[in-house]
Design an enzyme around this catalytic site. Structure first.
Site, PDB file in Angstrom:
ATOM      1  N   GLY A   1       0.838  -1.196   0.000  1.00 30.09           N
ATOM      2  CA  GLY A   1       0.000   0.000   0.000  1.00 30.09           C
ATOM      3  C   GLY A   1       0.864   1.233   0.000  1.00 30.09           C
ATOM      4  O   GLY A   1       2.061   1.152   0.313  1.00 30.09           O
TER       5      GLY A   1
ATOM      6  N   CYS B   1       5.378  -6.085   1.606  1.00 25.07           N
ATOM      7  CA  CYS B   1       5.709  -4.660   1.611  1.00 25.07           C
ATOM      8  C   CYS B   1       5.006  -3.925   2.771  1.00 25.07           C
ATOM      9  O   CYS B   1       5.313  -4.192   3.926  1.00 25.07           O
ATOM     10  CB  CYS B   1       5.383  -4.068   0.247  1.00 25.07           C
ATOM     11  SG  CYS B   1       6.191  -2.516  -0.028  1.00 25.07           S
ATOM     12  N   TYR B   2       4.038  -3.070   2.482  1.00 23.19           N
ATOM     13  CA  TYR B   2       3.320  -2.407   3.583  1.00 23.19           C
ATOM     14  C   TYR B   2       2.783  -3.456   4.557  1.00 23.19           C
ATOM     15  O   TYR B   2       2.771  -3.253   5.776  1.00 23.19           O
ATOM     16  CB  TYR B   2       2.155  -1.578   3.024  1.00 23.19           C
ATOM     17  CG  TYR B   2       1.319  -0.868   4.079  1.00 23.19           C
ATOM     18  CD1 TYR B   2       1.667   0.399   4.516  1.00 23.19           C
ATOM     19  CD2 TYR B   2       0.193  -1.487   4.640  1.00 23.19           C
ATOM     20  CE1 TYR B   2       0.911   1.056   5.480  1.00 23.19           C
ATOM     21  CE2 TYR B   2      -0.565  -0.849   5.608  1.00 23.19           C
ATOM     22  CZ  TYR B   2      -0.197   0.426   6.025  1.00 23.19           C
ATOM     23  OH  TYR B   2      -0.943   1.058   6.984  1.00 23.19           O
TER      24      TYR B   2
ATOM     25  N   HIS C   1       8.013  -7.384  -3.794  1.00 23.34           N
ATOM     26  CA  HIS C   1       6.710  -7.803  -4.342  1.00 23.34           C
ATOM     27  C   HIS C   1       6.827  -9.114  -5.123  1.00 23.34           C
ATOM     28  O   HIS C   1       7.275  -9.102  -6.269  1.00 23.34           O
ATOM     29  CB  HIS C   1       6.153  -6.712  -5.260  1.00 23.34           C
ATOM     30  CG  HIS C   1       5.690  -5.509  -4.523  1.00 23.34           C
ATOM     31  ND1 HIS C   1       4.401  -5.382  -4.045  1.00 23.34           N
ATOM     32  CD2 HIS C   1       6.340  -4.395  -4.144  1.00 23.34           C
ATOM     33  CE1 HIS C   1       4.269  -4.240  -3.419  1.00 23.34           C
ATOM     34  NE2 HIS C   1       5.430  -3.605  -3.453  1.00 23.34           N
TER      35      HIS C   1
ATOM     36  N   GLU D   1       4.461 -10.762  -6.362  1.00 23.72           N
ATOM     37  CA  GLU D   1       3.376 -10.906  -7.344  1.00 23.72           C
ATOM     38  C   GLU D   1       3.686 -10.306  -8.706  1.00 23.72           C
ATOM     39  O   GLU D   1       3.050 -10.652  -9.691  1.00 23.72           O
ATOM     40  CB  GLU D   1       2.077 -10.288  -6.779  1.00 23.72           C
ATOM     41  CG  GLU D   1       2.054  -8.768  -6.638  1.00 23.72           C
ATOM     42  CD  GLU D   1       2.708  -8.233  -5.347  1.00 23.72           C
ATOM     43  OE1 GLU D   1       3.545  -8.951  -4.767  1.00 23.72           O
ATOM     44  OE2 GLU D   1       2.394  -7.110  -4.945  1.00 23.72           O
TER      45      GLU D   1
ATOM     46  N   SER E   1     -23.863  -8.958 -26.333  1.00 24.72           N
ATOM     47  CA  SER E   1     -23.241  -7.969 -27.219  1.00 24.72           C
ATOM     48  C   SER E   1     -22.297  -8.624 -28.211  1.00 24.72           C
ATOM     49  O   SER E   1     -21.875  -8.011 -29.171  1.00 24.72           O
ATOM     50  CB  SER E   1     -22.450  -6.967 -26.384  1.00 24.72           C
ATOM     51  OG  SER E   1     -21.303  -7.607 -25.844  1.00 24.72           O
TER      52      SER E   1
ATOM     53  N   ASP F   1     -17.494 -11.151 -22.236  1.00 21.02           N
ATOM     54  CA  ASP F   1     -18.196 -11.356 -20.968  1.00 21.02           C
ATOM     55  C   ASP F   1     -19.647 -11.799 -21.159  1.00 21.02           C
ATOM     56  O   ASP F   1     -20.089 -12.778 -20.556  1.00 21.02           O
ATOM     57  CB  ASP F   1     -18.146 -10.078 -20.108  1.00 21.02           C
ATOM     58  CG  ASP F   1     -16.729  -9.575 -19.954  1.00 21.02           C
ATOM     59  OD1 ASP F   1     -15.808 -10.377 -20.175  1.00 21.02           O
ATOM     60  OD2 ASP F   1     -16.546  -8.392 -19.635  1.00 21.02           O
TER      61      ASP F   1
ATOM     62  N   LYS G   1     -10.877 -11.498 -15.792  1.00 22.04           N
ATOM     63  CA  LYS G   1     -11.054 -11.640 -17.244  1.00 22.04           C
ATOM     64  C   LYS G   1     -10.393 -12.909 -17.804  1.00 22.04           C
ATOM     65  O   LYS G   1     -10.992 -13.616 -18.606  1.00 22.04           O
ATOM     66  CB  LYS G   1     -10.442 -10.409 -17.920  1.00 22.04           C
ATOM     67  CG  LYS G   1     -10.736 -10.297 -19.385  1.00 22.04           C
ATOM     68  CD  LYS G   1     -12.050  -9.615 -19.563  1.00 22.04           C
ATOM     69  CE  LYS G   1     -12.389  -9.359 -21.001  1.00 22.04           C
ATOM     70  NZ  LYS G   1     -13.649  -8.599 -21.084  1.00 22.04           N
TER      71      LYS G   1
END
Ligand code: XMP
Length: 513
Positions: free
Chosen positions: A54, A81-82, A169, A171, A223, A227, A369
């Site tokens: 953060g 981290c934070y 990090h 990730e 559409s 999604d 997604k």
């Protein structure tokens, strides 16, 4: 209950990335606000808790905190981290402003290879740092297990309690073995299996949809985008003919779009499909309109009108299904001085008015997604639909500058088809975020054969992006650009000039409008 990891969000721009990395390990993960009470977290019976990074300082007055009882749940905790600074603060360590901000790539040296996070990893690892504050005193009963040049406490652990902290990090992709560190935490430390797969999800979602919907009817606005298409296929598997999909042709679709949707959903999937051709109405209302916001408003309003009428034809319907995704429902954390945390996807939500009194079915709302795409493939949807690039709701209207006319739509459709075809045959279409043609209502002089021409300009846009919020233009090979320009000018009547857009976002936008 599904095995899961809870991530507490302290406003890091990478929180969603953590969640995705965990899911890539086939473990379910949810993101909760940093101050979620420990009892609520306990009710989810998580296998582990991750405290995200953060932008704040733990010692700042308004620093976002967690409920400190989470440390008494007996659940493994990983602070990033934070996150590590926070638990150091809670558990008797000390955090101070670092002499030097540690930002960017660094080399981690593992000092204790028996630490579960570094199982099967080498002693030296490339890691990504992004912090100004620094842990200067270890929390009680912790020891340092890895160091970087600037930090003696780059990775720390309390092995007995299964608490771990990483100053870097894991990730982000720049931490090259970060996925394995995360996998070591979720499988090795938390003991999670690999139960989160789209195959399992189908079964669970089908059950849930059936329970929610019972014998009632559902409508869905299809559409042709990823999604709504995946939502349609999933709902159809669950409730068959209780589902009616409404597909509105607004006259602003890509070439063959209406046919493809009818072919895939109507003929192949045998989904009840109501095709509403309202193209004339949309184009009539757009006649003479040049201002971008007005175009959008007219399209939005007309869509609602057409959809509402169509919905009435579908008979008495209780539910409206929507392809809402997880990033749209995660509550952003409003943290001081970090407006970025509040930016949400600005376009793809909302739409239909609240007064349409439907109950909502949102079968994709816990998926990212990339998971929706996997789910689509699992459900047997063709790659052409599942992996397609995003296409804006207002369609070609945001890619035709100035007035939208049937003639301009036809020109743009033809040019766009060439861009898509060439991108596909060069193996680039599925690799990048978006590539398309834009029609500029600027006529310029040219010569073709012996004739002078006075025709439109087509701009080619190709961008790389993670989520559409920021984007970089793609350095397409010259040979491809040459082919695109030559094909468009030769094959599309009404165009005599092509340009290539080299603007990134910001400061530009992806669409031209
Ligand atoms: P911009 O042009 O704002 O676009 O950089 C960011 C992303 O959003 C898409 N986009 C839309 N999608 N309805 C949509 O469903 C819209 O009105 C709309 N406008 C832009 C755009 O294609 C890009 O991926």
């Amino acid at each position: 209950m599904t095995e899961q990891i809870v991530i507490l969000d302290f406003g890091s721009q990478y929180t969603q990335v953590i969640a995705r990395r965990i899911r890539e390990c086939n473990v379910y993960s949810v993101i909760l606000c940093h101050d979620t009470p420990a009892v609520e977290i306990a009710a989810l019976a998580p296998s582990g808790i991750i405290l995200s990074g953060g932008p704040s300082s733990v010692y700042a007055k308004n620093a976002p905190l967690s409920d400190k009882n989470i440390f008494a749940l007996g659940v493994p905790v990983l602070g990033i981290c934070y996150g590590v600074q926070l638990f150091a603060q809670f558990l008797g360590g000390k955090v101070e402003k670092g002499q030097k901000r540690e930002y960017g790539k660094g080399v981690l040296t593992v000092k204790d290879a028996s630490c579960a996070l570094f199982g099967n990893l080498p002693e030296k690892l490339q890691v990504w740092n992004s912090h100004g504050d620094k842990l200067t005193k270890l929390p009680r009963d912790f020891k340092s297990v890895a160091v970087t040049e600037n930090s003696e406490y780059a990775a720390i652990e309390n092995r007995a309690r299964k608490f771990f902290g990483l100053q870097f990090h894991p990730e982000v992709v720049h931490t090259t073995r970060g996925r394995e560190i995360i996998a070591n935490f979720v499988h090795g430390v938390c003991g999670c299996g690999k139960n989160w797969t789209m195959r399992n999800y189908v079964e669970r979602a089908v059950e849930e949809i059936r329970t929610q919907v019972g014998t009632e009817k559902v409508i869905l606005g299809l559409s042709g985008g990823v999604d709504s298409s995946v939502a349609a296929a999933l709902l159809h598997k669950a409730i068959g003919d209780q589902l009616t999909c409404i597909f509105v042709n607004n006259g602003l679709l890509r070439g063959r779009e209406a046919e493809v949707v009818q072919e895939v959903f109507g003929r192949n999937f045998k989904i009840k499909l109501q095709y509403e051709d309202a193209s004339k109405l949309f184009l009539k209302r757009l006649k003479g309109v040049t201002e971008p916001e007005r175009k959008r408003k007219i399209i939005g309003k007309t869509f609602i009108e057409v959809f509402q009428n169509a919905a009435q034809h579908a008979g008495k319907t209780k539910f409206l299904a929507q392809g809402t995704l997880y990033p749209d429902v995660i509550e952003s954390v409003p943290i001081d001085g970090n407006p970025a945390a509040l930016i949400k996807s600005h376009h793809n939500v909302g739409g239909l008015p609240k007064k349409m009194k439907f109950a909502l079915v949102e079968p994709l709302k816990c998926l990212f997604k990339d998971e929706v795409r996997q789910l689509g493939l699992e459900l047997g949807l063709p790659k052409e639909i599942v992996l397609r690039q995003p296409f804006p709701g207002p369609g070609l209207a945001v890619r035709i500058l100035g007035e939208v006319t049937p003639e301009r739509c036809a020109i743009l459709r033809n040019a766009d088809a060439i861009v898509v075809e060439e991108m596909k045959s060069n193996g680039l279409y599925y690799k990048i975020w978006q590539s398309f043609a834009v029609l500029l209502p600027v006529r310029s002089v040219g010569v073709m054969g012996d004739e002078r021409t006075y025709d439109y300009t087509i701009a080619i846009r190709a961008v790389e992006s993670q989520d559409g919020m920021t984007a970089d233009w793609v350095k397409l090979p010259y040979a491809l650009l040459e082919k695109l320009a030559s094909r468009i000018i030769n094959e599309v009547k009404g165009v005599n000039r092509c340009v290539f857009d080299i603007t990134s976002k910001p400061p530009g936008t992806i669409e031209w409008e």
